[in-house]
Design a protein around this motif. Structure first.
Motif, mmCIF file in Angstrom:
data_model
loop_
_atom_site.group_PDB
_atom_site.id
_atom_site.type_symbol
_atom_site.label_atom_id
_atom_site.label_comp_id
_atom_site.label_asym_id
_atom_site.label_seq_id
_atom_site.Cartn_x
_atom_site.Cartn_y
_atom_site.Cartn_z
ATOM 1 N N GLU A 7 -15.250 87.273 -46.006
ATOM 2 C CA GLU A 7 -15.100 87.615 -47.417
ATOM 3 C C GLU A 7 -16.401 87.467 -48.192
ATOM 4 N N ALA A 10 -18.076 86.909 -54.748
ATOM 5 C CA ALA A 10 -18.688 87.543 -55.917
ATOM 6 C C ALA A 10 -19.328 86.500 -56.824
ATOM 7 N N THR A 13 -22.936 89.618 -59.083
ATOM 8 C CA THR A 13 -22.484 90.994 -58.848
ATOM 9 C C THR A 13 -21.140 90.973 -58.141
ATOM 10 N N ALA A 14 -20.358 92.032 -58.355
ATOM 11 C CA ALA A 14 -19.026 92.112 -57.753
ATOM 12 C C ALA A 14 -19.070 92.656 -56.330
ATOM 13 N N GLU A 15 -20.179 93.272 -55.932
ATOM 14 C CA GLU A 15 -20.348 93.847 -54.605
ATOM 15 C C GLU A 15 -21.642 93.342 -53.978
ATOM 16 N N LYS A 48 -19.426 79.775 -54.622
ATOM 17 C CA LYS A 48 -19.593 80.652 -55.787
ATOM 18 C C LYS A 48 -20.734 80.171 -56.679
ATOM 19 N N ASP A 52 -23.677 82.513 -58.102
ATOM 20 C CA ASP A 52 -24.011 82.596 -59.523
ATOM 21 C C ASP A 52 -25.469 82.203 -59.790
ATOM 22 N N ASN A 58 -26.658 87.353 -51.278
ATOM 23 C CA ASN A 58 -25.243 87.625 -51.053
ATOM 24 C C ASN A 58 -24.625 86.415 -50.358
#
Length: 401
Positions: A7, A10, A13-15, A48, A52, A58
């Motif tokens: 997974e 995010a 960015t969301a992608e 996360k 952030d 990524n």
């Protein structure tokens, strides 16, 4: 049974970012999953935070059935190597282009990462070789790098494990030691960043992974103590947690170095391996005749030297053809890897010459030829045999312990 998820986490960015400087992949251990392992009781999911705080990276988290570890030593179900292979495909399949990779692994998840890297190093597939090239570092959180000292401890962590599971894991100490020795050498040779952290508090009255067990024995890596138990080690309450402060500092160092370190190509790797394999090994300068005599094989010196010269001529004849250089490098690399994995242990254990000859044929020569045929390489059984003696002549393999 497979890697159940891979997974993207995010953040800014969301992608996934195609031109990201780095991809971080989290691998959980024995007691959790791709989310729960990294989530504190207060609900904070710290992967996360990295997504952030570092908008140019990524972050991914891989999940699998933790019951895998009950089968590692028994050989039934998915093995450690199987899980590593599945994870390789997940990581390779992320959206292009290529990016550097950093693994963060908790507990026994670190063993999956080490096996993954070994599979990539030994691979004949260009895709897997490239993944090995792209790995820039590994962060181990409470990873046990040896077997016997932690087998009993884990029976306290997972009550569903049987005493037989623990016994089998303990008996796997030799396999884990072999994997650990390989990783130590590989990490040093590749100069990747390796950090290790361990707990100083007990879980269920047991210190599961201590300073000694947590040491991957990589130059420059000194295990760091954290005020947590084995499970809490991977669950951070806030960004002020010692582990997060330490890791963000490590990430800044890595990202700073990446700005000046372009991705190494597969062609660069092949060129480097070719130069190594066609030169005499520094740690053994004996002639082929001396090595065979020491191993009680003086009767085969004449034929061995002819075979060595035969392959030397093959290399010289094809030196200007990149495709041939690539083919011969793959062949030599395959022979050397399989020889040290299957033959060297037999020599050290005192197996007879006849037994060793059979192992060489079944585990080195036949598989090497089969791989060449499958990949469409124009290689004969005689060429494979001559490559074996060429490597022996350059002291990369030998018949005496």
């Amino acid at each position: 049974m497979s890697i159940s998820c891979f997974e993207f986490i995010a953040g800014a960015t969301a992608e996934p970012i195609g031109d990201a400087a780095l991809d971080i992949v989290f691998i959980h251990g024995l007691t959790g999953d791709h989310l729960e392992t990294w989530t504190h009781d207060n609900g904070q999911f710290w992967p996360k935070w990295l997504a952030d705080d570092f908008p140019n990276i990524n972050v991914y988290s891989a999940g699998y059935e933790s019951s895998v570890f009950g089968h590692i030593i028994k050989g039934d179900g998915a093995s450690l190597a199987d899980r590593a292979t599945m994870l390789i495909e997940q990581v390779i399949s992320r959206k292009p282009p290529r990016r550097k990779v950093l693994f963060i692994a908790h507990s026994l998840g670190g063993l999956i990462v080490k096996q993954l890297l070994r599979r990539c190093s030994d691979a004949t597939s260009g895709r897997r070789k490239v993944l090995g090239l792209d790995v820039i570092g590994v962060i181990f959180l409470g990873t046990p790098h040896v077997g016997t000292s932690f087998a009993k401890s884990f029976s306290s962590v997972i009550s569903t494990w049987t005493s037989q599971n623990v016994k089998e894991l303990s008996h796997g100490a030799d396999a884990l030691l072999d994997l650990g020795q390989w990783f130590s050498g590989w990490a040093a040779e590749r100069a990747i960043r390796v950090e290790a952290y361990y707990e100083v508090e007990k879980y269920k009255s047991v210190l599961v992974v201590d300073q000694v067990t947590a040491n991957p024995h990589v130059p420059g890596c000194d295990p760091i103590a954290l005020p947590a138990n084995h499970v809490e080690l991977a669950k951070l309450e806030s960004k002020e947690a010692p582990l997060y402060v330490s890791l963000t500092s490590v990430l800044h160092d890595i990202l700073g170095g990446l700005a000046q370190a372009p991705l190494e190509s597969l062609e660069d790797l092949i060129d480097g391996e070719y130069k190594i394999l066609t030169a005499h090994a520094d740690d053994d300068r004996r002639s082929l005749a001396d090595k065979l005599t020491a191993a009680g094989r003086a009767h085969s010196i004449s034929r061995a030297e002819r075979q060595k010269e035969r392959f030397s001529k093959v290399l010289q004849r094809n030196i200007a053809q990149p495709s041939a250089v690539k083919r011969n490098t793959r062949l030599m690399s395959s022979i050397e890897t399989r020889f040290h994995r299957y033959v060297t242990p037999a020599i050290v254990s005192g197996r007879s010459n006849a037994e060793i000859e059979a192992i060489i044929q079944e585990q080195v020569l036949d598989p090497a030829l089969s791989r060449c045929v499958q990949e469409g390489d124009e290689v004969t059984a005689g060429t494979v045999d001559s490559a074996l003696y060429y490597l022996a002549g350059n002291c990369h393999i030998g018949w005496d312990a």
